[in-house]
Design a protein around this motif. Structure first.
Motif, PDB file in Angstrom:
ATOM      1  N   GLU A   1      -2.515  -5.747   9.176  1.00 33.64           N
ATOM      2  CA  GLU A   1      -2.161  -5.122   7.902  1.00 33.64           C
ATOM      3  C   GLU A   1      -1.588  -6.118   6.887  1.00 33.64           C
ATOM      4  O   GLU A   1      -1.378  -5.779   5.727  1.00 33.64           O
ATOM      5  CB  GLU A   1      -1.140  -4.004   8.193  1.00 33.64           C
ATOM      6  CG  GLU A   1      -0.883  -3.084   7.032  1.00 33.64           C
ATOM      7  CD  GLU A   1       0.221  -2.077   7.360  1.00 33.64           C
ATOM      8  OE1 GLU A   1       0.539  -1.893   8.558  1.00 33.64           O
ATOM      9  OE2 GLU A   1       0.772  -1.478   6.411  1.00 33.64           O
TER      10      GLU A   1
ATOM     11  N   TYR B   1      -5.486  -4.900  -1.884  1.00 37.34           N
ATOM     12  CA  TYR B   1      -6.862  -5.221  -2.241  1.00 37.34           C
ATOM     13  C   TYR B   1      -7.197  -4.738  -3.646  1.00 37.34           C
ATOM     14  O   TYR B   1      -8.048  -5.288  -4.334  1.00 37.34           O
ATOM     15  CB  TYR B   1      -7.797  -4.568  -1.214  1.00 37.34           C
ATOM     16  CG  TYR B   1      -9.259  -4.772  -1.506  1.00 37.34           C
ATOM     17  CD1 TYR B   1      -9.805  -6.057  -1.546  1.00 37.34           C
ATOM     18  CD2 TYR B   1     -10.096  -3.682  -1.738  1.00 37.34           C
ATOM     19  CE1 TYR B   1     -11.140  -6.249  -1.820  1.00 37.34           C
ATOM     20  CE2 TYR B   1     -11.428  -3.871  -2.000  1.00 37.34           C
ATOM     21  CZ  TYR B   1     -11.959  -5.152  -2.031  1.00 37.34           C
ATOM     22  OH  TYR B   1     -13.278  -5.345  -2.298  1.00 37.34           O
TER      23      TYR B   1
ATOM     24  N   PRO C   1      -1.222  -8.536   4.075  1.00 39.54           N
ATOM     25  CA  PRO C   1      -2.132  -8.813   2.954  1.00 39.54           C
ATOM     26  C   PRO C   1      -2.120 -10.305   2.638  1.00 39.54           C
ATOM     27  O   PRO C   1      -1.551 -10.731   1.638  1.00 39.54           O
ATOM     28  CB  PRO C   1      -1.553  -7.975   1.818  1.00 39.54           C
ATOM     29  CG  PRO C   1      -0.083  -7.939   2.109  1.00 39.54           C
ATOM     30  CD  PRO C   1       0.074  -8.051   3.608  1.00 39.54           C
TER      31      PRO C   1
ATOM     32  N   ASP D   1      -2.503  -3.928   3.405  1.00 39.60           N
ATOM     33  CA  ASP D   1      -3.627  -4.783   3.010  1.00 39.60           C
ATOM     34  C   ASP D   1      -4.638  -4.034   2.144  1.00 39.60           C
ATOM     35  O   ASP D   1      -5.204  -4.588   1.205  1.00 39.60           O
ATOM     36  CB  ASP D   1      -4.306  -5.397   4.242  1.00 39.60           C
ATOM     37  CG  ASP D   1      -4.807  -4.337   5.208  1.00 39.60           C
ATOM     38  OD1 ASP D   1      -4.266  -3.205   5.201  1.00 39.60           O
ATOM     39  OD2 ASP D   1      -5.744  -4.630   5.973  1.00 39.60           O
TER      40      ASP D   1
END
Lengths: 374, 374
Positions: free
Chosen positions: A82, A121, A84, A117
């Motif tokens: 997860e 995005y 990022p 994450d």
């Protein structure tokens, strides 16, 4: 995550004031369990030993994990799917005055069902003054709603004013919103946003670099701001006074190479002064969500054209416009009179008149021409 | 100027629809008297003959000069010391769609005591929508007053809305203002600005490329706009809708290499949409007169730093600010006058005045209010 691992991370997360790149580096080399052990024994190298000196005997890791567990939360580290990663890779070239804080976080305390994450995005930060005006709150809500409609997550700092308006509107639109706190995830701040933060944690995410129980402090707000900017594809300052934390978030966004956007407002409004300074310094002006999405979004998404009301007169040739303008509001004129009024040669008047008649803009009778009723 | 010369200029000014660079060129070569003679005889070359065809037999020169004389006006041509040559030299590199109009004027009809070359040496254009909001008119007045204080002349187009607010505020501040008309100087347009234009002509200047009696027409507004931009060191669009003539003036300023400035406003205001589009396209954001002066002014004049914290005015309510701002620098006003100046209803003026007096910002005597000495 095993218990040992979690305890090690929790210990490391509290033992230094983040960010501490030396510790992050050590963890990357030897793993969290070994790193925690070395720090505890004062054998983690001079830099880390000094940074950890005040807290290395303090062991609240188990208790911190209990608090997190009670909130239904989790730790997120660079070892997790997860994490990022891309969001945190831009801290290389930041200006001197931000340098000491310009590092990726090591551990994030997180509460909420959203995946960090996935959020990072495609997210925009909506930030601004706590002393927002009704105008600022309205525009914030409008932008947040538009972002949610375009599946962009809304990142902010959970504060009063613009931050709160951003979170609330994103929730109302059933979108994903993330509050990045400057204190522990169990310390609702401001207290008046306790219920709001709880709602964010139910559908989105409340995160912090700071372990449970940490009170927000001035320097933590500034350190926190870098995470708001880093998690968003673009940072939008909706309202900001001459001195505002939002300018700091904007500076982080710029340092990270992310677009900085600002919303204009009345020049008579103190709450827009900071936005106008940002615009003067090169921030992008945004007036609606589409324009933010254009900054945030993946390639290929451009703001739709502003809609212009069309006038049939727009399509006229230069000569047709001159002939049209030469006709009086009332009454009719001969082509010769039109030639004089327009300055066009008489023989160049009939062609435009015929075209204008075809388009229904003028009518003729007995060799005299007049404007058509419209 | 001899009578013959004046008659020749007046004839040439009417015989073609300006601008007509071929005619300007001919006059430069053979002088106005000979040029007028050739045009009249249809021996001025094919281009000019065609452009002059509709009007060459029309001889209103003597009558036009009488009208001008009755208004106390004068012709200004490139042969006069007053001709602002530098203002009109930038038409070389303009974009295709403006090309046909991108020429210096040949003759200007002028009424007023101000010298055009002195004005053009240091002037800003304040332009915008006729459908101005109270906000737009307030900001326009604020900018115009600040420009006058810095000895910058205010150029505009005499229209309702932003133009009118600019002229009025410049007059009120006893500064120089110029109205560039799209019709004859004896054709007050709009009619509702008859008195305003007369006042401008008394202390500043009313000018036009068009001979007396000419009615403004759509294409003449666009042609006129180039003169507004050319006479000013910078063009400021204060408010403009999605479609506004002000954008055309801004395009001229840009084509001439002069700074284009735009005032931001609420993104919720249709009257600011055009300004935000300009800002998006690279116009400079301006929020106060100093920043305009920086664009207009001779080298070395930079805007003073924004004053940040400690003005007692910062703490005022919106109504108090408006009332405070409505008081002149010198002299006193009645509440009714303040109501007019501030745009607030008369019954909403006394409360703010009382608060301002409590704060020591204003004083009253015999029912008239003035700024406190600070």
């Amino acid at each position: 995550m095993t218990d040992d691992l979690a305890v090690a991370w929790a210990y490391l997360a509290r033992v230094v004031e983040p960010p501490c790149p030396a510790l992050t580096e050590l963890v990357a080399q030897v793993g969290p369990v070994e790193a925690a052990d070395r720090v505890r024994r004062g054998q983690a190298g001079e830099d880390i030993n000094r940074s950890a000196e005040a807290r290395r005997q303090l062991d609240c890791a188990a208790r911190d994990l209990e608090v997190l567990d009670r909130l239904g939360g989790r730790l997120i580290t660079a070892h997790d799917d997860e994490w990022p990663l891309l969001a945190f890779t831009g801290f290389g070239g930041v200006p001197e005055r931000l340098r000491s804080q310009a590092h990726a976080p090591m551990v994030l305390w997180a509460v909420g069902p959203a995946a960090l994450d996935e959020i990072a995005y495609r997210a925009a930060a909506l930030v601004g003054t706590r002393a927002a005006t009704a105008y600022g709150e309205f525009v914030t809500a409008d932008l947040a709603t538009g972002l949610v409609e375009r599946e962009v997550a809304v990142v902010s700092g959970g504060a009063y004013g613009i931050d709160g308006a951003a979170h609330r509107a994103a929730l109302a639109a059933e979108g994903t919103t993330v509050a990045v706190l400057a204190g522990g995830v169990d310390v609702p701040y401001p207290a008046g946003h306790t219920a709001l933060l709880r709602r964010i944690a139910e559908s989105g995410l409340v995160i912090s670099e700071y372990p449970p129980g940490t009170r927000p402090a001035r320097h933590r707000f500034l350190t926190r701001n870098r995470l708001v900017a880093a998690l968003a594809g673009a940072t939008v300052v909706v309202e900001a006074g001459a001195r505002s934390g939002a300018a700091n978030t904007a500076a982080w966004a710029r340092a990270l190479g992310r677009p900085v956007c600002a919303v204009p407002g009345p020049v008579t409004s103190a709450a827009s002064v900071g936005c106008h300074v940002l615009l003067r310094d090169g921030a992008r002006i945004v007036t609606r969500a589409d324009e933010v999405v254009e900054c945030v979004g993946r390639i290929g998404e451009l703001a739709s054209e502003e809609q212009h009301p069309a006038s049939p007169l727009d399509e006229l040739s230069e000569a047709e416009k001159r002939v049209y303008d030469a006709l009086p509001r009332r009454g009719a004129r001969t082509p010769d009179e039109i030639a004089v009024a327009s300055g066009l040669p008489a023989r160049h008047v009939l062609g435009p008149l015929a075209n204008l008649e075809l388009q229904g803009l003028v009518t003729s009778r007995d060799g005299r021409w007049k404007l058509a009723l419209r």
